[in-house]
Design a protein around this motif. Structure first.
Motif, PDB file in Angstrom:
ATOM      1  N   TYR A 109       0.833  -1.207   0.000  1.00 61.49           N
ATOM      2  CA  TYR A 109       0.000   0.000   0.000  1.00 61.49           C
ATOM      3  C   TYR A 109       0.864   1.252   0.000  1.00 61.49           C
ATOM      4  CZ  TYR A 109      -3.264   3.662   1.221  1.00 61.49           C
ATOM      5  OH  TYR A 109      -3.999   4.829   1.194  1.00 61.49           O
ATOM      6  N   LEU A 110       1.915   1.263   0.803  1.00 56.46           N
ATOM      7  CA  LEU A 110       2.807   2.425   0.821  1.00 56.46           C
ATOM      8  C   LEU A 110       3.440   2.631  -0.547  1.00 56.46           C
ATOM      9  CD1 LEU A 110       4.206   4.690   2.387  1.00 56.46           C
ATOM     10  CD2 LEU A 110       5.992   3.048   3.019  1.00 56.46           C
ATOM     11  N   SER A 111       3.825   1.547  -1.198  1.00 60.51           N
ATOM     12  CA  SER A 111       4.411   1.641  -2.540  1.00 60.51           C
ATOM     13  C   SER A 111       3.416   2.246  -3.531  1.00 60.51           C
ATOM     14  CB  SER A 111       4.834   0.244  -3.016  1.00 60.51           C
ATOM     15  OG  SER A 111       5.329   0.294  -4.343  1.00 60.51           O
ATOM     16  N   THR A 112       2.170   1.773  -3.486  1.00 65.79           N
ATOM     17  CA  THR A 112       1.137   2.306  -4.375  1.00 65.79           C
ATOM     18  C   THR A 112       0.883   3.783  -4.095  1.00 65.79           C
ATOM     19  OG1 THR A 112       0.043   0.144  -4.517  1.00 65.79           O
ATOM     20  CG2 THR A 112      -1.275   2.079  -5.081  1.00 65.79           C
ATOM     21  N   LEU A 113       0.825   4.131  -2.824  1.00 65.91           N
ATOM     22  CA  LEU A 113       0.584   5.517  -2.427  1.00 65.91           C
ATOM     23  C   LEU A 113       1.674   6.436  -2.970  1.00 65.91           C
ATOM     24  CD1 LEU A 113      -1.134   7.460  -0.615  1.00 65.91           C
ATOM     25  CD2 LEU A 113       0.495   6.963   1.212  1.00 65.91           C
ATOM     26  N   LEU A 114       2.926   6.040  -2.796  1.00 72.16           N
ATOM     27  CA  LEU A 114       4.042   6.876  -3.239  1.00 72.16           C
ATOM     28  C   LEU A 114       4.117   6.938  -4.766  1.00 72.16           C
ATOM     29  CD1 LEU A 114       6.759   5.723  -0.680  1.00 72.16           C
ATOM     30  CD2 LEU A 114       5.462   7.859  -0.660  1.00 72.16           C
ATOM     31  N   ASP A 115       3.912   5.814  -5.425  1.00 72.06           N
ATOM     32  CA  ASP A 115       3.981   5.791  -6.892  1.00 72.06           C
ATOM     33  C   ASP A 115       2.880   6.633  -7.526  1.00 72.06           C
ATOM     34  OD1 ASP A 115       6.181   4.158  -6.774  1.00 72.06           O
ATOM     35  OD2 ASP A 115       5.068   2.303  -7.137  1.00 72.06           O
ATOM     36  N   ASN A 116       1.698   6.619  -6.931  1.00 78.58           N
ATOM     37  CA  ASN A 116       0.562   7.346  -7.499  1.00 78.58           C
ATOM     38  C   ASN A 116       0.666   8.853  -7.315  1.00 78.58           C
ATOM     39  OD1 ASN A 116      -0.559   4.959  -8.296  1.00 78.58           O
ATOM     40  ND2 ASN A 116      -2.180   4.929  -6.765  1.00 78.58           N
ATOM     41  N   HIS A 117       1.440   9.294  -6.330  1.00 82.36           N
ATOM     42  CA  HIS A 117       1.460  10.721  -6.002  1.00 82.36           C
ATOM     43  C   HIS A 117       2.811  11.401  -6.216  1.00 82.36           C
ATOM     44  CE1 HIS A 117      -2.575  10.833  -4.222  1.00 82.36           C
ATOM     45  NE2 HIS A 117      -2.307   9.624  -3.761  1.00 82.36           N
ATOM     46  N   THR A 118       3.800  10.669  -6.664  1.00 82.80           N
ATOM     47  CA  THR A 118       5.158  11.222  -6.787  1.00 82.80           C
ATOM     48  C   THR A 118       5.206  12.494  -7.616  1.00 82.80           C
ATOM     49  OG1 THR A 118       6.194   9.049  -6.541  1.00 82.80           O
ATOM     50  CG2 THR A 118       7.498  10.759  -7.600  1.00 82.80           C
ATOM     51  N   SER A 119       4.509  12.506  -8.743  1.00 87.25           N
ATOM     52  CA  SER A 119       4.618  13.629  -9.681  1.00 87.25           C
ATOM     53  C   SER A 119       3.543  14.695  -9.490  1.00 87.25           C
ATOM     54  CB  SER A 119       4.556  13.108 -11.127  1.00 87.25           C
ATOM     55  OG  SER A 119       3.329  12.434 -11.361  1.00 87.25           O
ATOM     56  N   LEU A 120       2.702  14.550  -8.476  1.00 84.64           N
ATOM     57  CA  LEU A 120       1.610  15.498  -8.295  1.00 84.64           C
ATOM     58  C   LEU A 120       2.067  16.721  -7.506  1.00 84.64           C
ATOM     59  CD1 LEU A 120      -1.380  13.096  -7.522  1.00 84.64           C
ATOM     60  CD2 LEU A 120      -0.618  13.986  -9.717  1.00 84.64           C
ATOM     61  N   GLU A 121       1.638  17.902  -7.938  1.00 86.64           N
ATOM     62  CA  GLU A 121       2.075  19.140  -7.306  1.00 86.64           C
ATOM     63  C   GLU A 121       1.585  19.288  -5.878  1.00 86.64           C
ATOM     64  OE1 GLU A 121       0.989  22.416  -9.734  1.00 86.64           O
ATOM     65  OE2 GLU A 121       2.274  21.859 -11.424  1.00 86.64           O
ATOM     66  N   ASN A 122       0.451  18.667  -5.555  1.00 89.52           N
ATOM     67  CA  ASN A 122      -0.103  18.825  -4.210  1.00 89.52           C
ATOM     68  C   ASN A 122       0.464  17.810  -3.214  1.00 89.52           C
ATOM     69  OD1 ASN A 122      -1.314  16.567  -5.244  1.00 89.52           O
ATOM     70  ND2 ASN A 122      -3.364  17.045  -4.517  1.00 89.52           N
ATOM     71  N   THR A 123       1.450  17.023  -3.654  1.00 86.83           N
ATOM     72  CA  THR A 123       2.104  16.074  -2.754  1.00 86.83           C
ATOM     73  C   THR A 123       3.200  16.799  -1.990  1.00 86.83           C
ATOM     74  OG1 THR A 123       1.689  14.238  -4.280  1.00 86.83           O
ATOM     75  CG2 THR A 123       3.373  13.904  -2.593  1.00 86.83           C
ATOM     76  N   ARG A 124       3.030  16.909  -0.699  1.00 86.21           N
ATOM     77  CA  ARG A 124       3.983  17.638   0.137  1.00 86.21           C
ATOM     78  C   ARG A 124       4.420  16.779   1.317  1.00 86.21           C
ATOM     79  NH1 ARG A 124       4.142  20.354  -3.645  1.00 86.21           N
ATOM     80  NH2 ARG A 124       3.846  22.604  -3.910  1.00 86.21           N
ATOM     81  N   ILE A 125       5.713  16.826   1.621  1.00 81.42           N
ATOM     82  CA  ILE A 125       6.271  16.139   2.775  1.00 81.42           C
ATOM     83  C   ILE A 125       7.126  17.146   3.534  1.00 81.42           C
ATOM     84  CG2 ILE A 125       7.853  14.347   3.580  1.00 81.42           C
ATOM     85  CD1 ILE A 125       7.068  12.711   1.129  1.00 81.42           C
ATOM     86  N   SER A 126       6.823  17.350   4.793  1.00 74.51           N
ATOM     87  CA  SER A 126       7.594  18.299   5.595  1.00 74.51           C
ATOM     88  C   SER A 126       8.859  17.622   6.125  1.00 74.51           C
ATOM     89  CB  SER A 126       6.761  18.805   6.772  1.00 74.51           C
ATOM     90  OG  SER A 126       6.549  17.761   7.708  1.00 74.51           O
ATOM     91  N   GLN A 127       9.782  18.437   6.611  1.00 74.37           N
ATOM     92  CA  GLN A 127      11.013  17.890   7.177  1.00 74.37           C
ATOM     93  C   GLN A 127      10.711  17.010   8.385  1.00 74.37           C
ATOM     94  OE1 GLN A 127      14.829  20.259   7.700  1.00 74.37           O
ATOM     95  NE2 GLN A 127      14.165  20.096   9.810  1.00 74.37           N
ATOM     96  N   ASP A 128       9.774  17.454   9.216  1.00 71.25           N
ATOM     97  CA  ASP A 128       9.385  16.654  10.386  1.00 71.25           C
ATOM     98  C   ASP A 128       8.815  15.308   9.963  1.00 71.25           C
ATOM     99  OD1 ASP A 128      10.222  18.621  12.107  1.00 71.25           O
ATOM    100  OD2 ASP A 128       8.218  19.466  12.436  1.00 71.25           O
ATOM    101  N   GLN A 129       8.024  15.309   8.891  1.00 72.02           N
ATOM    102  CA  GLN A 129       7.456  14.058   8.392  1.00 72.02           C
ATOM    103  C   GLN A 129       8.545  13.142   7.845  1.00 72.02           C
ATOM    104  OE1 GLN A 129       4.541  15.827   5.661  1.00 72.02           O
ATOM    105  NE2 GLN A 129       2.896  14.912   6.871  1.00 72.02           N
ATOM    106  N   LEU A 130       9.559  13.740   7.205  1.00 67.57           N
ATOM    107  CA  LEU A 130      10.670  12.951   6.666  1.00 67.57           C
ATOM    108  C   LEU A 130      11.409  12.242   7.793  1.00 67.57           C
ATOM    109  CD1 LEU A 130      12.480  12.256   4.163  1.00 67.57           C
ATOM    110  CD2 LEU A 130      13.895  14.197   4.853  1.00 67.57           C
TER     111      LEU A 130
END
Length: 246
Positions: A109-130
């Motif tokens: 599921y994590l793989s699908t989630l990341l693959d589906n959203h990698t190129s989308l502009e609204n995909t955001r990850i903060s430093q804290d989340q990283l």
């Protein structure tokens, strides 16, 4: 607003009905369709009642067909909303990743989630989340099989790439924060810390791959001191690996 609250309640009721009817051996395709339709229109329904969802998952986690069906439902919102999917994964999927019947599905599921959203502009990850993801994954992966652990680290690499792509000019801040974490955590007792090995390797790989760009902004004296300090750490790491026959 009232209509959405009613629909949210209906979503929760349908989740429970899905599990209950499966336990009785009844067909649940209708429940699945309704849950999928509601999650597509209102992705946040999937994480609106995390405590209730976790309790429902726990009640049926010893019955994998039902447990997997619940995870499927929890994950539907993430197909359209990355933040919802990530929250569902961290709170509802990750806690049971070490259970044999669920490990592979949780990572998929994590793989699908990341693959589906990698190129989308609204995909955001903060430093804290990283950093939080680094810690979460490294705390869990050691209890998985070698193959699944490798798959999980691969997803971490995808997650890291999303952060770097979207981070703009904030990489220097991230670099400084990672370096602050390294000195006291590089070796953890008699065991090696894979988090820090990965972190420092990533930093130096980035510098090497982008030397023409980053060299203009680096202070040579500081870089030299950093390299020498790291060389000492690597030496200690190598000695520790030999003693542990790794």
């Amino acid at each position: 607003m009232l209509e959405k609250q009613i629909l949210n309640y209906f979503f929760d009721v349908t989740l429970t009905a899905l599990a209950n009817d499966m336990s009785r051996g009844q067909q649940v395709n209708g429940h699945r369709i309704l849950l999928q339709m509601l999650a597509k229109q209102y992705p946040d329904f999937c994480i609106a009642s995390l405590a209730k969802s976790a309790s429902l998952r726990n009640s049926y986690q010893n019955r994998p067909p039902i447990g997997l069906s619940l995870l499927w439902a929890f994950g539907q919102g993430g197909l359209n909303d990355f933040s919802v999917g990530l929250k569902a994964w961290q709170d509802l999927f990750l806690p049971i990743i070490e259970l044999k019947n669920y490990s592979k599905y949780v990572i998929q599921y994590l793989s699908t989630l990341l693959d589906n959203h990698t190129s989308l502009e609204n995909t955001r990850i903060s430093q804290d989340q990283l950093f939080a993801m680094f810690d979460l994954i490294n705390n869990k992966k050691n209890n998985l099989s070698k193959e699944l652990s490798s798959d999980l680290i691969l997803q971490l690499s995808k997650y890291k790439d999303i952060f770097f792509i979207q981070s703009g000019n904030k990489l220097q801040v991230t670099f400084n924060q990672i370096m602050k974490k390294l000195p006291n955590q590089y070796l953890s007792g008699n065991s090696l810390d894979p988090y820090n090995r990965q972190a420092i390797a990533t930093l130096f790989d980035y510098i090497d791959s982008n030397w023409d760009i980053v060299s203009k902004n680096l202070k040579w004296k500081s870089l030299k001191m950093t390299v020498f300090s790291t060389k000492k750490l690597v030496g200690k790491l190598s000695e520790a690996r030999k003693r542990m026959n790794i």
